[in-house]
Enzyme design. Structure first.
Site, PDB file in Angstrom:
ATOM      1  N   GLU A   1       5.811  -4.858   9.802  1.00  0.00           N
ATOM      2  CA  GLU A   1       4.324  -3.940   9.918  1.00  0.00           C
ATOM      3  C   GLU A   1       3.085  -4.852   9.587  1.00  0.00           C
ATOM      4  O   GLU A   1       3.010  -6.073   9.562  1.00  0.00           O
ATOM      5  CB  GLU A   1       4.440  -2.881   9.406  1.00  0.00           C
ATOM      6  CG  GLU A   1       3.667  -1.812   9.849  1.00  0.00           C
ATOM      7  CD  GLU A   1       3.078  -0.578   8.704  1.00  0.00           C
ATOM      8  OE1 GLU A   1       4.448  -0.661   7.907  1.00  0.00           O
ATOM      9  OE2 GLU A   1       2.722   0.344   9.163  1.00  0.00           O
TER      10      GLU A   1
ATOM     11  N   GLU B   1       7.849   8.374  14.082  1.00  0.00           N
ATOM     12  CA  GLU B   1       8.144   7.453  12.803  1.00  0.00           C
ATOM     13  C   GLU B   1       8.233   9.203  11.362  1.00  0.00           C
ATOM     14  O   GLU B   1       7.699   9.858  10.878  1.00  0.00           O
ATOM     15  CB  GLU B   1       7.376   6.483  12.653  1.00  0.00           C
ATOM     16  CG  GLU B   1       7.505   6.374  10.268  1.00  0.00           C
ATOM     17  CD  GLU B   1       6.672   5.444  10.325  1.00  0.00           C
ATOM     18  OE1 GLU B   1       6.411   4.256  11.570  1.00  0.00           O
ATOM     19  OE2 GLU B   1       5.744   4.884   9.234  1.00  0.00           O
TER      20      GLU B   1
ATOM     21  N   HIS C   1       8.194  -1.711   6.417  1.00  0.00           N
ATOM     22  CA  HIS C   1       6.825  -0.962   5.876  1.00  0.00           C
ATOM     23  C   HIS C   1       6.387  -2.408   5.454  1.00  0.00           C
ATOM     24  O   HIS C   1       6.799  -3.594   4.300  1.00  0.00           O
ATOM     25  CB  HIS C   1       7.074  -0.039   5.623  1.00  0.00           C
ATOM     26  CG  HIS C   1       5.943  -0.052   4.783  1.00  0.00           C
ATOM     27  ND1 HIS C   1       5.397  -0.146   3.456  1.00  0.00           N
ATOM     28  CD2 HIS C   1       4.706   1.317   4.831  1.00  0.00           C
ATOM     29  CE1 HIS C   1       4.012   0.268   3.081  1.00  0.00           C
ATOM     30  NE2 HIS C   1       3.579   1.588   3.956  1.00  0.00           N
TER      31      HIS C   1
ATOM     32  N   ASP D   1      11.088  -1.227   2.424  1.00  0.00           N
ATOM     33  CA  ASP D   1      10.075  -2.381   2.182  1.00  0.00           C
ATOM     34  C   ASP D   1      10.086  -2.717   0.949  1.00  0.00           C
ATOM     35  O   ASP D   1      10.378  -2.412  -0.117  1.00  0.00           O
ATOM     36  CB  ASP D   1       8.358  -1.576   2.448  1.00  0.00           C
ATOM     37  CG  ASP D   1       7.492  -2.462   1.503  1.00  0.00           C
ATOM     38  OD1 ASP D   1       7.998  -3.704   1.218  1.00  0.00           O
ATOM     39  OD2 ASP D   1       6.487  -2.078   1.761  1.00  0.00           O
TER      40      ASP D   1
ATOM     41  N   LYS E   1      -1.105   7.202  13.938  1.00  0.00           N
ATOM     42  CA  LYS E   1      -0.718   8.518  13.330  1.00  0.00           C
ATOM     43  C   LYS E   1      -0.903   9.737  13.683  1.00  0.00           C
ATOM     44  O   LYS E   1      -1.567   9.976  14.931  1.00  0.00           O
ATOM     45  CB  LYS E   1      -2.016   8.573  11.885  1.00  0.00           C
ATOM     46  CG  LYS E   1      -1.808   7.416  10.593  1.00  0.00           C
ATOM     47  CD  LYS E   1      -0.698   7.299  10.239  1.00  0.00           C
ATOM     48  CE  LYS E   1      -0.763   5.563   9.132  1.00  0.00           C
ATOM     49  NZ  LYS E   1       0.941   5.857   8.672  1.00  0.00           N
TER      50      LYS E   1
ATOM     51  N   ASP F   1       3.371   8.094  13.841  1.00  0.00           N
ATOM     52  CA  ASP F   1       3.631   8.140  12.511  1.00  0.00           C
ATOM     53  C   ASP F   1       3.206   9.757  11.758  1.00  0.00           C
ATOM     54  O   ASP F   1       1.548   9.979  11.679  1.00  0.00           O
ATOM     55  CB  ASP F   1       3.353   7.015  11.938  1.00  0.00           C
ATOM     56  CG  ASP F   1       3.457   6.751  10.618  1.00  0.00           C
ATOM     57  OD1 ASP F   1       5.003   7.929  10.258  1.00  0.00           O
ATOM     58  OD2 ASP F   1       3.536   5.612   9.367  1.00  0.00           O
TER      59      ASP F   1
ATOM     60  N   GLU G   1      10.255   4.006   5.150  1.00  0.00           N
ATOM     61  CA  GLU G   1       9.845   3.223   4.407  1.00  0.00           C
ATOM     62  C   GLU G   1      10.244   3.960   3.044  1.00  0.00           C
ATOM     63  O   GLU G   1       9.510   3.401   1.993  1.00  0.00           O
ATOM     64  CB  GLU G   1       8.283   3.118   4.339  1.00  0.00           C
ATOM     65  CG  GLU G   1       7.463   4.574   4.461  1.00  0.00           C
ATOM     66  CD  GLU G   1       6.281   4.725   5.797  1.00  0.00           C
ATOM     67  OE1 GLU G   1       5.941   4.455   6.376  1.00  0.00           O
ATOM     68  OE2 GLU G   1       5.270   4.773   4.794  1.00  0.00           O
TER      69      GLU G   1
ATOM     70  N   ASN H   1       1.170  -0.875  -0.051  1.00  0.00           N
ATOM     71  CA  ASN H   1      -0.118   0.145  -0.286  1.00  0.00           C
ATOM     72  C   ASN H   1       1.150   0.995   0.214  1.00  0.00           C
ATOM     73  O   ASN H   1       1.494   1.473   0.767  1.00  0.00           O
ATOM     74  CB  ASN H   1      -1.346   0.144   1.379  1.00  0.00           C
ATOM     75  CG  ASN H   1      -0.607   0.787   2.422  1.00  0.00           C
ATOM     76  OD1 ASN H   1      -0.124   1.481   2.723  1.00  0.00           O
ATOM     77  ND2 ASN H   1       0.159  -1.140   2.888  1.00  0.00           N
TER      78      ASN H   1
ATOM     79  N   LYS I   1       1.082   1.731  16.673  1.00  0.00           N
ATOM     80  CA  LYS I   1       1.159   2.847  15.966  1.00  0.00           C
ATOM     81  C   LYS I   1      -0.137   3.639  15.538  1.00  0.00           C
ATOM     82  O   LYS I   1      -1.008   3.290  14.762  1.00  0.00           O
ATOM     83  CB  LYS I   1       1.429   2.063  14.408  1.00  0.00           C
ATOM     84  CG  LYS I   1       2.338   3.985  14.356  1.00  0.00           C
ATOM     85  CD  LYS I   1       3.493   3.106  12.937  1.00  0.00           C
ATOM     86  CE  LYS I   1       3.006   2.862  11.819  1.00  0.00           C
ATOM     87  NZ  LYS I   1       4.071   2.787  10.315  1.00  0.00           N
TER      88      LYS I   1
HETATM   89 MG    MG Z   1       5.032   5.358   7.990  1.00  0.00          MG
END
Ligand code: MG
Length: 388
Positions: free
Chosen positions: A341, A239, A322, A292, A183, A213, A265, A53, A181
């Site tokens: 993750e 992050e 990630h 990633d 945002k 993050d 990431e 994603n 985690k």
């Molecule tokens: Mg992130």
């Protein structure tokens, strides 16, 4: 052996969630299916791959450049020395023919999609889980029996307040995750602090099990403002505070923040990761790297990145990629990374692990099936069957 057919399809993973930088209303991924002429138990060996994603489907690059180059390469040139299996690094060379260095753009995503399917094939031909193949070739002989995973959620969502956030996080804890985690940076700082406090409350005040993050949203002043506000919590990590390519910002931030930082990431090549280690002030004793493989030229390139890490005094245990996919889970177990993750309930059916291996105390085991184990995820295999 040879690769007899490479097919690409686009699949939507659209949702209403958003982070500090983007929404996911048009998010999609490329899915590839590679069929070989190797037959095991009466069926041809088939490998599947997809991108993570956050980047979009790479249909054009795959159809116009990457897939034709593989199809045009002499079949022998893609095999390993036994001639009985594929060598992903030789396929990588074919895929990257006539591509200039630098400016990695999104061809790294296209190559990563194919690379995942190739490793699925390599392990299926060896009739072993990919993690076992990797542990033997690049790790310490045997894979880690289980891998640390954390629940990445806490997205912004229309109408989502503190109560909904608490319900979401409580759900992750019930599913067996210990670290979560959320945002930050999508709302005013006071509101984000309120969100951090609410989640910390659910973790019995153990803020060391909460990561945040910012998705690259902040300038240096804002990154430092957040750093000063959150440092007392001793979070699991902070992050991607600033732009992923702003190594000076990252380095300055490290001077203002003692606990762990994380980023990587959105670095899509060994060279970008190397610049991060050279110039961004990242600290090998506490910080985390999140490159990633599915977005950054695949495992072939990730192995090069791990070599650079070693040269700079970094343990692979500082890497927690990630992406939330099974491919990175195998890489983590096989090579001995720090974890992976996970996105419980979102980006389905690509995210998540085998249907019958629950997360327990923040760790997940890998199924003992050949390849990456997509066949252990019913909803994902249903989608593959519909697409192809
Ligand atoms: Mg992130």
């Amino acid at each position: 052996m040879k690769l007899v057919k490479i097919e690409e399809r686009r699949a939507s993973i659209a949702s209403e969630i958003r982070n500090a930088y983007i929404d996911f209303s048009a998010m999609d991924v490329s899915v590839v299916k590679i069929t070989t002429d190797v037959v095991i138990d009466g069926e041809p060996v088939v490998g599947y791959g997809f991108n993570s994603n956050g980047r979009y489907a790479q249909s054009g690059i795959l159809r116009d450049r990457i897939i034709p180059r593989i199809e045009g390469a002499p079949a022998e040139s893609l095999l390993d020395d036994t001639r009985e299996n594929i060598d992903p690094s030789r396929v990588w060379t074919a895929m990257m023919k006539n591509e200039k260095p630098g400016g990695h753009g999104e061809r790294s995503v296209a190559v990563g999609v194919i690379d995942m399917a190739l490793w699925d094939i390599v392990a299926k031909v060896e009739r072993r889980p990919l993690c076992a193949v990797l542990a033997q070739r690049y790790g310490r002989g045997a894979p880690d029996p289980r891998v640390f995973v954390y629940a990445a959620g806490g997205y912004y969502y229309p109408g989502k307040g503190i109560d909904e956030l608490r319900r979401e996080i409580a759900g992750y804890l019930e599913r067996g995750y210990s670290t979560v985690k959320i945002k930050i940076g999508g709302r005013p700082i006071a509101e984000d602090i309120e969100r951090i406090e609410a989640v910390g409350d659910l973790l019995d005040g153990d803020f060391g099990r909460l990561a945040v993050d910012a998705n690259g949203r902040f300038d240096l002043a804002t990154a430092v403002q957040y750093a000063e506000a959150i440092e007392p919590y001793g979070l699991f990590w902070y992050e991607e505070a600033g732009d992923p390519l702003d190594y000076e910002l990252q380095s300055d931030l490290a001077g203002h923040y003692r606990p762990a930082l994380a980023t990587g990431e959105n670095l899509f090549s060994m060279q970008d990761a190397r610049n991060l280690l050279r110039y961004a002030g990242m600290r090998p004793d506490r910080d985390y790297l999140q490159m990633d493989p599915a977005l950054s030229y695949g495992l072939v390139e990730y192995l090069r990145t791990l070599d650079v890490l070693a040269e700079h005094g970094w343990s692979p245990r500082r890497c927690i990629p990630h992406g939330g996919h099974q491919f990175a889970l195998h890489i983590a177990a096989g090579i001995g990374l720090g974890g992976n993750e996970s996105y419980p309930g979102i980006f389905a059916p690509f995210g998540g692990f085998a249907d019958d291996t629950p997360v327990e105390d923040g760790y997940v085991a890998l199924p003992d099936v050949p390849g990456i184990g997509f066949e252990t995820k019913g909803a994902l295999m249903d989608l593959f069957r519909r697409l192809f």
